[in-house]
Design an enzyme around this catalytic site. Structure first.
Site, PDB file in Angstrom:
ATOM      1  N   ASP A 115       0.146  -6.379  -2.700  1.00 21.15           N
ATOM      2  CA  ASP A 115       1.054  -6.387  -1.550  1.00 21.15           C
ATOM      3  C   ASP A 115       0.279  -5.959  -0.306  1.00 21.15           C
ATOM      4  OD1 ASP A 115       1.524  -3.255  -1.088  1.00 21.15           O
ATOM      5  OD2 ASP A 115       1.554  -3.644  -3.251  1.00 21.15           O
TER       6      ASP A 115
ATOM      7  N   ASP B 237       1.219  -3.363   1.559  1.00 18.02           N
ATOM      8  CA  ASP B 237       1.817  -2.081   1.892  1.00 18.02           C
ATOM      9  C   ASP B 237       3.016  -2.374   2.802  1.00 18.02           C
ATOM     10  OD1 ASP B 237       1.451   0.688   1.146  1.00 18.02           O
ATOM     11  OD2 ASP B 237       1.137   1.104   3.258  1.00 18.02           O
TER      12      ASP B 237
END
Length: 297
Positions: free
Chosen positions: A209, A211
């Site tokens: 991802d 973040d």
């Protein structure tokens, strides 16, 4: 001659190691408490390989609840000389998207609830962490990735947060502004303890991802993290298998000195060492704490 034995710690989404042959499960006792799970010990090619799921099978342990000391201790007792940590992480860089593997070479430790050393009262030691990743082991990972057609980014800084919550937006923006590359919750104090145990350590950080700094990805969901991690598990297994097949039979000296990290690290004079503490250090530091080798650093 010290036989090279490859250890593999599987992070989120990686709870087994496909391709491991002649497998036996073994529970090794540790004076530091319970490790995350049984060790799965087998071979890939002619290389002995020891696998440990960091969170336990079924993902029973949060990053803060993992007994990192017991994990490293039992891997040392199993003879592991070189350790590859597979870890899910968030990215602070647009050019490191979900799905990319990052071979980090630096760490920043922001954890606060974990036992980070085997040493302390009764036996004090200080090891260098200037270069926490073994350059030669990292090079073998890079070469294995190229051979398997797996795209990796070599180099970068991994900041380890305590968790188990994901970052706030303010934290994410601050870490990005500081120049960190990826964020995770598990590689510290794991890397520190591996260095104290004279095990060469390297990380394969799997980006799952962005973040929460990224305007198009402003929240991190567990379902997304696990989906990407599982999708990458096959590549991780291929990468590890290639490293294992190409690993020399004899342990290679580490340019960062991990194979001799305790050589001049122990500060406590032999007469002042607590026998109970020394007994717990039999696997981790027996090489330097045995009567014939003990000396004041």
């Amino acid at each position: 001659m010290t036989q090279a034995i490859l250890g593999v710690i599987g992070g989120s989404g990686v709870y087994d190691l496909p391709g491991l042959e002649d497998v036996a499960e073994e529970r090794i006792a540790s004076p530091w408490g319970e490790p995350s799970d049984f060790l799965r010990i087998g071979r890939i090619g002619s290389t002995r390989v020891v696998f440990l799921p960091r969170h336990g099978r079924g993902h029973r342990l949060s990053p803060s609840d993992i007994n990192y000391r017991a994990n490293i201790d039992v891997l040392k007792r199993a003879g592991v000389t070189d350790l590859v940590a597979i870890s899910a992480c968030g990215s602070f860089r647009e050019e490191l998207p979900p799905g990319r593997f990052v071979l980090v070479d630096q760490f920043v430790d922001r954890t606060c609830r974990r036992e980070s050393s085997f040493f302390g009262a009764g036996c004090v030691a200080h090891v260098s962490m200037a270069h926490p990743v073994g350059p030669r082991l990292q090079q073998r990972l890079a070469e294995a990735a190229a051979a398997e057609g797996i795209e990796v980014h070599r180099g970068g800084t991994y900041v380890c947060m305590e968790g188990p919550q994901f970052s706030s937006l303010a934290e994410s923006l601050a870490y990005r502004a500081a120049g960190y590359d990826v964020i995770g919750m598990t590689n510290m104090p794991e890397a520190k303890l591996a260095r104290e145990a004279e095990i060469t350590y390297a990380t394969v950080a799997m980006v799952t991802d962005y973040d929460c700094w990224h305007p198009a990805h402003d929240a991190v969901e567990v379902s997304d993290v696990i989906a990407v991690a599982r999708a990458n598990a096959g590549n991780a297994a291929r990468l590890v298998a290639r490293v294992a097949r190409d690993l020399p039979a004899e342990r290679e000296p580490c340019p960062a000195g991990s194979h001799r990290a305790l050589e001049h690290a122990v500060m406590t004079a032999p007469a002042a060492r607590d026998p109970a503490v020394v007994a717990k250090l039999d696997a981790v530091a027996g090489r330097v704490l045995s009567p014939s080798l003990s000396s004041v650093a």
